[in-house]
Design an enzyme around this catalytic site. Structure first.
Site, short mmCIF file in Angstrom:
data_model
loop_
_atom_site.label_atom_id
_atom_site.label_comp_id
_atom_site.label_asym_id
_atom_site.label_seq_id
_atom_site.Cartn_x
_atom_site.Cartn_y
_atom_site.Cartn_z
N LYS A 223 0.88 -1.17 0.00
CA LYS A 223 0.00 0.00 0.00
C LYS A 223 0.92 1.23 0.00
O LYS A 223 0.78 2.16 0.82
CB LYS A 223 -0.90 -0.07 1.25
CG LYS A 223 -2.00 0.93 1.29
CD LYS A 223 -3.13 0.66 0.32
CE LYS A 223 -4.11 1.82 0.32
NZ LYS A 223 -5.00 1.85 -0.83
N ASP A 277 -5.27 -2.93 -2.37
CA ASP A 277 -6.72 -2.96 -2.64
C ASP A 277 -7.00 -3.47 -4.05
O ASP A 277 -7.93 -4.23 -4.29
CB ASP A 277 -7.37 -1.59 -2.40
CG ASP A 277 -6.49 -0.41 -2.75
OD1 ASP A 277 -5.29 -0.46 -2.42
OD2 ASP A 277 -6.98 0.53 -3.38
N ASP A 301 -1.98 -11.17 5.82
CA ASP A 301 -2.94 -11.83 6.69
C ASP A 301 -4.33 -11.78 6.06
O ASP A 301 -5.01 -12.79 5.90
CB ASP A 301 -2.93 -11.11 8.05
CG ASP A 301 -3.62 -11.90 9.13
OD1 ASP A 301 -4.01 -13.05 8.86
OD2 ASP A 301 -3.77 -11.38 10.25
#
Ligand code: NAP
Length: 412
Positions: A223, A277, A301
């Site tokens: 990210k 995302d 995770d």
């Protein structure tokens, strides 16, 4: 506690950290809490049968019990005795059932403790579809990925202070005074450390894995558009590592477009990156374009559980936590306490983790025998309750019966 008899030979490490595996290795196991004993009984029987069939008795695992969780608490008064950590280091390779996370302030998850104390820095989760398993996807067979999740850094490092604590208030004061940042009143504060060394040892493993198996690509998931100096650095350090250590064997996605008319040169692993995302969307819409994913701790995770759901859920998802000195293979689900001792739960996750472990030992023939027999069992409609409730015409069997059905399909 009764001292265990050691009946096999210890696995050792060569200077370059490759494994030296005898034909009679001692392999550590933690039975686990809750449904642990049920799935362990079924899974160890399947592993023993696969090794016996694959090597005609020339190889055999000697199981060495490691104390952890509720069993350890009962016998030693501790959740994770120091001796267990020493024993895991001695075993080099071990496998575990799920462990209860003791509830209470100050008590860390045993799983997180094992990963950190033993420096098991790569959490490896292969995700693939077994025909017949109910899935929410139209084409679940297109999902065939392995997630390499960094296991020791990121917001999981456990460096955090609760809102209003003297430490959090002091840190807030320091940040405001020294760096001019503005924080809300009484914030809880967590720290997100990520390092070049921590990133690169993970990415190195992911690239080696892809090269060994001749897989098409490794994708760095991050990210970095928002968290530039942690997640963005993960991306940068990942590309740097590929260029410095694997220049002849890899090519970046940008190079494929610029220099090779969109077609990667034969035999080279393509290194690409995706923002986290977007990766969740890609995993749903274009899963066949991804083979190995390398991710920081938190993203990995989420992503590995979401991918597991795409192929039928956690009951069938294997995993391992791997470091340079030792490796721990594990069922990825929890202790499912309401099913404890009922001989009901699906042992598939631990069985597939066992197959991963045999592959890691270099005993690939036995691993494949397990996977093929498990696939054949599911395809014949013989399954545990969790799959049976979603499959038409399935025959529901107990955990132990599912294990025996797999052994029956190994032939030989
Ligand atoms: P859980 O034990 O994974 O169980 C939640 C539900 O998932 C179960 O009730 C069951 O759903 C389904 N499930 C889990 N394993 C399954 C299997 N093998 N076969 C079929 N269905 C399965 O999660 P939890 O209840 O949140 O956690 C319980 C304890 O486990 C906690 O103490 C937690 O900290 C610990 N935990 C340990 C690990 C680990 O050791 N690696 C991982 C996660 C959690 P249905 O009720 O719908 O049948």
């Amino acid at each position: 506690m009764v001292k265990q008899e050691v009946t096999g030979t210890w696995i050792t490490l060569e200077k370059d950290l490759t494994l030296r595996v005898p034909s009679d290795p001692n392999v550590g196991y933690i039975e686990g809490d809750g449904v642990g004993p049920d799935i362990w009984a079924a899974s160890s029987a399947v592993m023993d049968a696969a090794v016996a069939r694959a090597y005609g008795g020339a190889r055999k695992i000697h199981w060495f019990e490691l104390m952890a969780g509720e069993k350890a608490l009962k016998e030693t008064g501790e959740w994770l005795p120091e001796k267990t950590l020493e024993d895991i280091r001695q075993c080099v390779v071990a496998i575990k059932g799920p462990l209860t996370t003791p509830v209470g302030e100050g008590l860390r998850s045993l799983n997180v403790t094992l990963r950190q104390v033993l420096d098991l820095y790569a959490c490896v989760r292969p995700v693939r579809y077994f025909p017949g398993v109910p899935s929410p996807m139209k084409n679940p067979e297109r999902v065939n990925m392995v997630v390499f999740r960094e296991n020791t850094e990121d917001v999981y490092a456990g460096i955090e202070w609760s809102a209003g604590s003297p430490e959090a208030l002091r840190l807030k004061g320091f940040l405001e005074k020294e760096f001019g940042v503005k924080l809300p009143d009484e914030p809880g504060i967590g720290i997100k450390p990520m390092s070049r060394a921590g990133t690169q040892r993970l990415v190195r493993r992911a690239i080696r894995y892809a090269l060994d198996r001749k897989l098409a690509s490794v994708t760095l998931v991050h990210k970095g558009n928002i968290m530039k100096y942690t997640e963005g650095a993960f991306r940068k350090w990942g590309y740097e590592l590929a260029a410095s250590e694997f220049a002849a064997e890899t090519v970046t996605e940008a190079e494929v477009a610029e220099k090779y008319q969109g077609k990667a040169p034969e035999g080279r692993v393509v290194i690409k990156d995706r923002i986290a995302d977007s990766m969740f969307q890609q995993a749903l819409l274009r899963p066949s374009e991804y083979q190995v994913l390398a991710t920081p701790n938190l993203n990995g995770d989420y992503l590995s559980d979401a991918l597991a759901a795409q192929v039928g859920g956690l009951g069938m998802a294997p995993g391992a936590n791997i470091g340079d000195q030792c490796a721990m293979f594990e069922a990825t689900h929890g202790t499912a306490p309401k099913y404890a001792g009922l001989d009901k739960i699906n042992p598939g996750s631990l069985i597939l983790s066992g197959a991963m472990m045999l592959e890691y030992l270099g005993w690939g023939e036995a691993a494949r025998l397990m996977e093929q027999a498990l696939a054949a069992t599911i395809q014949s409609g013989v399954v545990t309750y969790d799959l049976a409730r979603q499959m038409e015409g399935a025959r529901e069997v107990r955990c132990s019966e599912f294990g025996r059905a797999i052994i029956d399909r190994m032939g030989g």
